[in-house]
Design a protein around this motif. Structure first.
Motif, PDB file in Angstrom:
ATOM      1  N   GLY A   5       0.801  -1.219   0.000  1.00 26.20           N
ATOM      2  CA  GLY A   5       0.000   0.000   0.000  1.00 26.20           C
ATOM      3  C   GLY A   5       0.836   1.272   0.000  1.00 26.20           C
ATOM      4  O   GLY A   5       2.033   1.251   0.227  1.00 26.20           O
ATOM      5  N   ARG A   6       0.160   2.350  -0.242  1.00 26.09           N
ATOM      6  CA  ARG A   6       0.799   3.668  -0.327  1.00 26.09           C
ATOM      7  C   ARG A   6       1.655   4.024   0.873  1.00 26.09           C
ATOM      8  O   ARG A   6       2.655   4.708   0.757  1.00 26.09           O
ATOM      9  N   GLY A   7       1.162   3.621   2.043  1.00 26.25           N
ATOM     10  CA  GLY A   7       1.850   4.018   3.272  1.00 26.25           C
ATOM     11  C   GLY A   7       2.942   3.051   3.688  1.00 26.25           C
ATOM     12  O   GLY A   7       3.455   3.132   4.794  1.00 26.25           O
ATOM     13  N   THR A   8       3.274   2.137   2.807  1.00 28.45           N
ATOM     14  CA  THR A   8       4.202   1.076   3.211  1.00 28.45           C
ATOM     15  C   THR A   8       5.541   1.172   2.493  1.00 28.45           C
ATOM     16  O   THR A   8       5.604   1.439   1.298  1.00 28.45           O
ATOM     17  N   VAL A   9       6.594   0.968   3.272  1.00 29.69           N
ATOM     18  CA  VAL A   9       7.946   0.964   2.720  1.00 29.69           C
ATOM     19  C   VAL A   9       8.579  -0.386   3.025  1.00 29.69           C
ATOM     20  O   VAL A   9       8.532  -0.847   4.155  1.00 29.69           O
ATOM     21  N   GLY A  58      -4.431  -0.110   2.103  1.00 24.50           N
ATOM     22  CA  GLY A  58      -3.623  -0.945   2.980  1.00 24.50           C
ATOM     23  C   GLY A  58      -2.737  -1.893   2.211  1.00 24.50           C
ATOM     24  O   GLY A  58      -2.740  -1.919   0.987  1.00 24.50           O
ATOM     25  N   THR A  59      -1.995  -2.639   2.982  1.00 29.32           N
ATOM     26  CA  THR A  59      -1.013  -3.533   2.376  1.00 29.32           C
ATOM     27  C   THR A  59      -1.390  -4.979   2.629  1.00 29.32           C
ATOM     28  O   THR A  59      -1.747  -5.339   3.752  1.00 29.32           O
ATOM     29  N   THR A 114       7.971  -1.159   6.756  1.00 34.13           N
ATOM     30  CA  THR A 114       7.407  -0.111   7.604  1.00 34.13           C
ATOM     31  C   THR A 114       6.175   0.439   6.913  1.00 34.13           C
ATOM     32  O   THR A 114       6.124   0.532   5.695  1.00 34.13           O
ATOM     33  N   SER A 115       5.165   0.791   7.718  1.00 33.13           N
ATOM     34  CA  SER A 115       3.934   1.261   7.113  1.00 33.13           C
ATOM     35  C   SER A 115       3.169   2.124   8.101  1.00 33.13           C
ATOM     36  O   SER A 115       3.314   1.990   9.311  1.00 33.13           O
ATOM     37  N   ASP A 116       2.349   3.017   7.553  1.00 30.80           N
ATOM     38  CA  ASP A 116       1.475   3.772   8.446  1.00 30.80           C
ATOM     39  C   ASP A 116       0.017   3.468   8.121  1.00 30.80           C
ATOM     40  O   ASP A 116      -0.865   4.282   8.301  1.00 30.80           O
ATOM     41  N   GLU A 117      -0.212   2.280   7.596  1.00 35.65           N
ATOM     42  CA  GLU A 117      -1.583   1.845   7.329  1.00 35.65           C
ATOM     43  C   GLU A 117      -1.682   0.352   7.642  1.00 35.65           C
ATOM     44  O   GLU A 117      -0.689  -0.285   7.946  1.00 35.65           O
TER      45      GLU A 117
END
Lengths: 211, 144, 104
Positions: free
Chosen positions: A7-11, C3-4, C17-20
């Motif tokens: 997802g967009r927020g994931t690195v 989300g992932t 690392t993620s903020d979702e």
């Protein structure tokens, strides 16, 4: 569930491998190898230009986002509008739509990158290929050069370690590329290392890694 | 036949030229306006307008034009101010440099493509993340 | 849905690392740091330290878990490692080996 999504927020720093499809909307610093379809959405960012054999590989790859690294697909690669790719493309079928941008070597022949002839060919070409990413990265910004992708590779062989200051990669500029190009196109073997300056080293490693 | 004739170019180039199927040129070709090649050229081509290498066209040499469209065979480097388009069925071997390059699926191509563009700022160092980490960190992370 | 999702068959070696929200049905080796909820599906295998706002484990985790809100270890799941979380539920049939720290 065979569909995966970053997802967009994931690195992710490291290697992503596996079966099935993968959509990258976020950021990956490292290698991506999937057996299905790989999509890099407009928001997706992939940095994996540490050389090695194919830093992004899949059956099909579609890119709308930005990638610094090589792409290889068993079937097809499509760069959609808005795609920006700094690296080499190899697949039997390659489409670059209007508005898709690329800087690198593009080859539609012998996508099975291990065929004898194509192998030799890509070897001859790799000096310029290897220096390609660095070249455009240099004007971008001096600080975090392409080598920054290196960390993402898990457990690199020690020989790779030879610590080079990051700035060197960024400082590597056009001349090396221009010189290498004509030589490579004639299909002559890649010159020995001293002739090639810094780009060569990476290229040599690259070849080794490909075997 | 000559698609070039419908094109509008700014300079002295209302002229459109066609190099027909049976024509074979050995040597340099230069000109104002558009050029459509259905024949064979062995040598460099330089036109001020659009260069089209048609399905039966075969060019071996460097080409330089405002825009280049390849439907046939081209062996040599291409330099265009504007767009370079490689159509399905075309066979191209050489390096391309232009403002944009469009490559159709079904075309055969081998060479370098150089378009002028800036990578997004956040590619090499992500925004709000303090940039790429030093190598050791991530490596260790990868092994754990 | 945002989300992932790390699907079955996908293996990530490295740092995530993620903020979702992150759902793991595949494998993660390395580190998993999420500013959001983490769900490990039954097929999920995590060999990593996990940081998250909440964790629901239906799969297998080897690593230490630090979670802000709550940890749910579901039936059939497995966790080897220490857990630090304000709330922890361990379902009947969940396998857990490690220490729990509910100080917060």
């Amino acid at each position: 569930m065979s569909g995966s999504r970053i997802g967009r927020g994931t690195v992710i720093r490291g290697a992503v491998r596996g079966e099935g499809d993968l959509e990258i909307e976020g950021r990956v610093e490292g290698i991506v190898e999937v057996e299905g379809e790989l999509g890099v959405s407009a928001s997706g960012r992939v940095v994996s230009s540490d050389g090695g054999a194919g830093t992004l590989s899949a059956r099909r790859i579609s890119v709308s986002g930005a990638v610094a690294g090589d792409l290889s697909a068993q079937e097809a690669i499509v760069l959609e509008e808005g795609a920006r790719v700094l690296g080499n493309l190899r697949a039997p079928s390659i489409g670059i739509r209007p508005g898709g941008l690329v800087k690198g070597h593009v080859s539609t022949e012998g996508a099975a990158a291990h065929g004898g002839r194509t192998q030799a060919r890509s070897a001859a070409v790799s000096p310029k290929a290897a220096s390609a990413p660095a070249r455009a990265a240099a004007p971008e910004r001096a600080a975090p050069p392409v080598r920054a992708a290196a960390p993402a590779r898990p457990a690199p062989p020690p020989s790779r370690q030879a610590p080079r200051p990051p700035t060197r990669a960024a400082a590597r500029v056009e001349p090396a590329v221009e010189q290498a190009a004509p030589v490579a196109r004639k299909g002559a073997p890649a010159p020995v290392m001293p002739a090639l300056k810094k780009g060569a080293k990476g290229a040599m490693k690259k070849q080794k890694g490909a075997r | 036949m000559s698609r070039g004739s419908t094109m509008h170019r700014s300079s002295s180039s209302d002229e459109a030229h066609l190099l027909g199927r049976t024509v074979k040129v050995r040597g340099r070709v230069t000109g104002d306006g558009d050029l459509r090649v259905e024949g064979t050229i062995e040598g460099d081509v330089r036109v001020s307008g659009e260069l089209t290498i048609g399905t039966s066209g075969v060019v071996t040499g460097q080409t330089n034009a405002q825009a280049v469209v390849v439907e046939g065979n081209l062996q040599g480097d291409v330099q265009a101010v504007g767009e370079i388009a490689i159509r399905a069925g075309a066979r191209v071997e050489g390096n391309l440099s232009g403002a944009t390059v469009a490559l159709d699926e079904g075309a055969s191509f081998d060479g370098r493509i150089d378009t002028d563009f800036e990578l997004p700022d956040d590619l090499m160092s992500p925004a709000g993340e303090g940039g790429a980490r030093p190598s050791r960190d991530a490596r260790r992370g990868g092994r754990r | 849905m945002a989300g992932t999702i790390i699907g079955q068959g996908i293996v990530i070696e490295g740092e995530v690392t993620s903020d979702e929200a992150v759902i793991v049905a595949g494998t993660v080796r390395g580190k998993l740091t999420v500013d959001g909820p983490v769900t490990i599906e039954a097929s999920g295998v995590v060999e990593a330290d996990i940081g998250a706002t909440s964790l629901s484990n239906g799969g297998s985790i080897t690593g230490n878990v630090v979670v802000g809100d709550r940890v749910d270890l579901l039936s059939g799941s497995r966790l080897v490692g220490d857990v630090k979380s304000a709330r922890v539920t361990i379902a009947d049939g969940a396998m857990f080996k490690g220490n729990v720290d509910m100080d917060s």
